[in-house]
Design a protein around this motif. Structure first.
Motif, PDB file in Angstrom:
ATOM      1  N   THR A  54      75.626  57.959 -19.737  1.00 22.03           N
ATOM      2  CA  THR A  54      75.821  58.764 -18.526  1.00 22.03           C
ATOM      3  C   THR A  54      74.569  59.450 -17.995  1.00 22.03           C
ATOM      4  OG1 THR A  54      76.461  60.717 -19.807  1.00 22.03           O
ATOM      5  CG2 THR A  54      78.233  59.218 -19.120  1.00 22.03           C
ATOM      6  N   ARG A  55      73.534  59.622 -18.808  1.00 21.22           N
ATOM      7  CA  ARG A  55      72.361  60.395 -18.372  1.00 21.22           C
ATOM      8  C   ARG A  55      71.152  59.550 -17.986  1.00 21.22           C
ATOM      9  NH1 ARG A  55      72.169  64.755 -16.389  1.00 21.22           N
ATOM     10  NH2 ARG A  55      70.338  65.478 -17.470  1.00 21.22           N
ATOM     11  N   ASN A  56      71.227  58.222 -18.163  1.00 21.79           N
ATOM     12  CA  ASN A  56      70.112  57.358 -17.800  1.00 21.79           C
ATOM     13  C   ASN A  56      70.195  56.964 -16.336  1.00 21.79           C
ATOM     14  OD1 ASN A  56      68.125  56.724 -19.823  1.00 21.79           O
ATOM     15  ND2 ASN A  56      69.740  55.746 -21.012  1.00 21.79           N
ATOM     16  N   GLY A  57      69.071  57.022 -15.643  1.00 23.49           N
ATOM     17  CA  GLY A  57      69.005  56.608 -14.253  1.00 23.49           C
ATOM     18  C   GLY A  57      68.850  55.108 -14.086  1.00 23.49           C
ATOM     19  N   ILE A  58      68.760  54.392 -15.205  1.00 29.27           N
ATOM     20  CA  ILE A  58      68.686  52.927 -15.180  1.00 29.27           C
ATOM     21  C   ILE A  58      69.931  52.379 -15.868  1.00 29.27           C
ATOM     22  CG2 ILE A  58      66.160  52.817 -15.085  1.00 29.27           C
ATOM     23  CD1 ILE A  58      66.189  52.287 -18.132  1.00 29.27           C
ATOM     24  N   PRO A  59      70.300  51.128 -15.574  1.00 32.75           N
ATOM     25  CA  PRO A  59      71.476  50.546 -16.231  1.00 32.75           C
ATOM     26  C   PRO A  59      71.285  50.429 -17.741  1.00 32.75           C
ATOM     27  CG  PRO A  59      70.889  49.298 -14.277  1.00 32.75           C
ATOM     28  CD  PRO A  59      69.760  50.258 -14.532  1.00 32.75           C
ATOM     29  N   LEU A  60      72.405  50.396 -18.444  1.00 29.67           N
ATOM     30  CA  LEU A  60      72.445  50.242 -19.890  1.00 29.67           C
ATOM     31  C   LEU A  60      73.217  48.974 -20.215  1.00 29.67           C
ATOM     32  CD1 LEU A  60      72.121  51.403 -22.829  1.00 29.67           C
ATOM     33  CD2 LEU A  60      74.325  52.553 -22.454  1.00 29.67           C
ATOM     34  N   LEU A  61      72.577  48.063 -20.952  1.00 25.65           N
ATOM     35  CA  LEU A  61      73.235  46.845 -21.419  1.00 25.65           C
ATOM     36  C   LEU A  61      73.542  47.020 -22.897  1.00 25.65           C
ATOM     37  CD1 LEU A  61      74.141  43.892 -20.999  1.00 25.65           C
ATOM     38  CD2 LEU A  61      71.810  43.212 -21.645  1.00 25.65           C
ATOM     39  N   VAL A  62      74.828  46.952 -23.253  1.00 30.20           N
ATOM     40  CA  VAL A  62      75.250  47.176 -24.639  1.00 30.20           C
ATOM     41  C   VAL A  62      75.766  45.881 -25.249  1.00 30.20           C
ATOM     42  CG1 VAL A  62      76.789  48.479 -26.169  1.00 30.20           C
ATOM     43  CG2 VAL A  62      75.871  49.568 -24.106  1.00 30.20           C
ATOM     44  N   ASP A  63      75.233  45.578 -26.432  1.00 29.85           N
ATOM     45  CA  ASP A  63      75.701  44.461 -27.246  1.00 29.85           C
ATOM     46  C   ASP A  63      76.660  45.032 -28.289  1.00 29.85           C
ATOM     47  OD1 ASP A  63      76.053  42.253 -28.901  1.00 29.85           O
ATOM     48  OD2 ASP A  63      74.017  42.319 -29.729  1.00 29.85           O
ATOM     49  N   PHE A  64      77.945  44.734 -28.140  1.00 28.67           N
ATOM     50  CA  PHE A  64      78.953  45.129 -29.121  1.00 28.67           C
ATOM     51  C   PHE A  64      78.996  44.022 -30.168  1.00 28.67           C
ATOM     52  CE2 PHE A  64      80.036  47.484 -25.350  1.00 28.67           C
ATOM     53  CZ  PHE A  64      80.541  48.688 -25.821  1.00 28.67           C
ATOM     54  N   TRP A  65      78.716  44.363 -31.433  1.00 26.79           N
ATOM     55  CA  TRP A  65      78.543  43.376 -32.491  1.00 26.79           C
ATOM     56  C   TRP A  65      79.079  43.919 -33.808  1.00 26.79           C
ATOM     57  CZ3 TRP A  65      75.435  44.141 -36.846  1.00 26.79           C
ATOM     58  CH2 TRP A  65      74.764  45.371 -36.870  1.00 26.79           C
ATOM     59  N   ALA A  66      79.050  43.078 -34.856  1.00 29.45           N
ATOM     60  CA  ALA A  66      79.409  43.499 -36.213  1.00 29.45           C
ATOM     61  C   ALA A  66      78.602  42.681 -37.216  1.00 29.45           C
ATOM     62  CB  ALA A  66      80.901  43.310 -36.467  1.00 29.45           C
ATOM     63  N   ASP A  67      78.385  43.256 -38.403  1.00 31.81           N
ATOM     64  CA  ASP A  67      77.606  42.603 -39.461  1.00 31.81           C
ATOM     65  C   ASP A  67      78.189  41.265 -39.906  1.00 31.81           C
ATOM     66  OD1 ASP A  67      75.320  44.091 -40.003  1.00 31.81           O
ATOM     67  OD2 ASP A  67      76.414  45.517 -41.257  1.00 31.81           O
ATOM     68  N   TRP A  68      79.497  41.155 -39.936  1.00 26.89           N
ATOM     69  CA  TRP A  68      80.150  39.959 -40.447  1.00 26.89           C
ATOM     70  C   TRP A  68      80.202  38.817 -39.431  1.00 26.89           C
ATOM     71  CZ3 TRP A  68      84.024  38.850 -37.192  1.00 26.89           C
ATOM     72  CH2 TRP A  68      84.610  39.904 -36.492  1.00 26.89           C
ATOM     73  N   CYS A  69      79.782  39.070 -38.213  1.00 27.51           N
ATOM     74  CA  CYS A  69      79.917  38.113 -37.099  1.00 27.51           C
ATOM     75  C   CYS A  69      78.725  37.168 -37.033  1.00 27.51           C
ATOM     76  CB  CYS A  69      80.068  38.905 -35.798  1.00 27.51           C
ATOM     77  SG  CYS A  69      79.952  37.923 -34.292  1.00 27.51           S
ATOM     78  N   GLY A  70      78.944  35.894 -37.340  1.00 27.14           N
ATOM     79  CA  GLY A  70      77.879  34.893 -37.293  1.00 27.14           C
ATOM     80  C   GLY A  70      77.240  34.752 -35.918  1.00 27.14           C
ATOM     81  N   PRO A  71      78.042  34.572 -34.838  1.00 26.53           N
ATOM     82  CA  PRO A  71      77.436  34.476 -33.509  1.00 26.53           C
ATOM     83  C   PRO A  71      76.637  35.736 -33.122  1.00 26.53           C
ATOM     84  CG  PRO A  71      79.670  33.620 -33.449  1.00 26.53           C
ATOM     85  CD  PRO A  71      79.474  34.252 -34.807  1.00 26.53           C
ATOM     86  N   CYS A  72      77.078  36.903 -33.607  1.00 27.37           N
ATOM     87  CA  CYS A  72      76.338  38.142 -33.329  1.00 27.37           C
ATOM     88  C   CYS A  72      74.948  38.080 -33.957  1.00 27.37           C
ATOM     89  CB  CYS A  72      77.077  39.359 -33.876  1.00 27.37           C
ATOM     90  SG  CYS A  72      78.694  39.657 -33.134  1.00 27.37           S
ATOM     91  N   LYS A  73      74.900  37.612 -35.205  1.00 27.44           N
ATOM     92  CA  LYS A  73      73.612  37.498 -35.895  1.00 27.44           C
ATOM     93  C   LYS A  73      72.728  36.459 -35.225  1.00 27.44           C
ATOM     94  CE  LYS A  73      75.127  39.085 -40.399  1.00 27.44           C
ATOM     95  NZ  LYS A  73      75.281  38.778 -41.811  1.00 27.44           N
ATOM     96  N   MET A  74      73.336  35.378 -34.742  1.00 31.53           N
ATOM     97  CA  MET A  74      72.564  34.347 -34.065  1.00 31.53           C
ATOM     98  C   MET A  74      71.987  34.863 -32.746  1.00 31.53           C
ATOM     99  SD  MET A  74      74.853  30.892 -34.753  1.00 31.53           S
ATOM    100  CE  MET A  74      74.565  30.419 -33.085  1.00 31.53           C
ATOM    101  N   MET A  75      72.726  35.729 -32.053  1.00 33.60           N
ATOM    102  CA  MET A  75      72.279  36.229 -30.756  1.00 33.60           C
ATOM    103  C   MET A  75      71.297  37.392 -30.886  1.00 33.60           C
ATOM    104  SD  MET A  75      74.459  37.405 -27.398  1.00 33.60           S
ATOM    105  CE  MET A  75      74.701  39.123 -27.813  1.00 33.60           C
ATOM    106  N   ALA A  76      71.227  38.053 -32.024  1.00 38.70           N
ATOM    107  CA  ALA A  76      70.390  39.248 -32.183  1.00 38.70           C
ATOM    108  C   ALA A  76      68.931  39.025 -31.774  1.00 38.70           C
ATOM    109  CB  ALA A  76      70.490  39.793 -33.604  1.00 38.70           C
ATOM    110  N   PRO A  77      68.272  37.952 -32.202  1.00 39.38           N
ATOM    111  CA  PRO A  77      66.882  37.757 -31.769  1.00 39.38           C
ATOM    112  C   PRO A  77      66.757  37.556 -30.250  1.00 39.38           C
ATOM    113  CG  PRO A  77      67.362  36.370 -33.673  1.00 39.38           C
ATOM    114  CD  PRO A  77      68.663  36.956 -33.202  1.00 39.38           C
ATOM    115  N   ALA A  78      67.724  36.876 -29.639  1.00 35.86           N
ATOM    116  CA  ALA A  78      67.703  36.667 -28.191  1.00 35.86           C
ATOM    117  C   ALA A  78      67.868  37.997 -27.459  1.00 35.86           C
ATOM    118  CB  ALA A  78      68.812  35.696 -27.776  1.00 35.86           C
TER     119      ALA A  78
END
Length: 144
Positions: A54-78
């Motif tokens: 709420t306090r940033n004047g620029i947009p915020l992009l949030v990655d909702f992820w979990a440790d057990w999630c394979g696709p999440c781990k694959m996307m982390a470097p990207a």
């Protein structure tokens, strides 16, 4: 004429007021003196999520992820690479849905990874599934 923007420090969560042209001049936090933009996704949690949302004047992009999630781990470097390409126009953050279940429930996260682009505390766009760096950047620019 430049616009003054509020930018939350990723290190100490202090809110800094910056003229928009200064965003590209490696600004430092007025409180902790660390870089406001370091090209790394911010680790979001229940203590700092709402302030960055709420306090940033620029947009915020949030990655909702979990440790057990394979696709999440694959996307982390990207996602990390996308931070280097999108800052300072967009703040990128990661939120672990396992440790921050209340926040993920608030946004009705049903599959991960899910990216949500926010501006001024409001959701602009949402995308589920792993993406490459180029796909993340293209998707953000299409919805920003």
């Amino acid at each position: 004429m430049s616009e003054n923007l509020h930018i939350v420090c990723p290190h100490c969560s202090a809110t800094n007021r910056l003229p928009s042209p200064r965003l590209r001049q490696n600004p430092q936090c007025g409180l902790c003196h660390q870089a406001i933009f370091d090209g790394q996704p911010l680790q979001l949690n229940s203590q700092n999520f709402d302030k960055h949302l709420t306090r940033n004047g620029i947009p915020l992009l949030v990655d909702f992820w979990a440790d057990w999630c394979g696709p999440c781990k694959m996307m982390a470097p990207a996602f990390a690479q996308a931070a280097k390409l999108l800052e300072p126009d967009i703040r990128l953050g990661k939120l672990n849905t396992e440790t921050e279940a209340a926040i993920s429930a608030r946004y009705n996260i049903r599959s991960i990874p899910t990216l949500i682009l926010f501006k001024g505390g409001r959701e602009l766009a949402r995308q589920s599934g792993a993406m490459s760096t180029q796909e993340i950047v293209r998707w953000v620019k299409a919805h920003h």
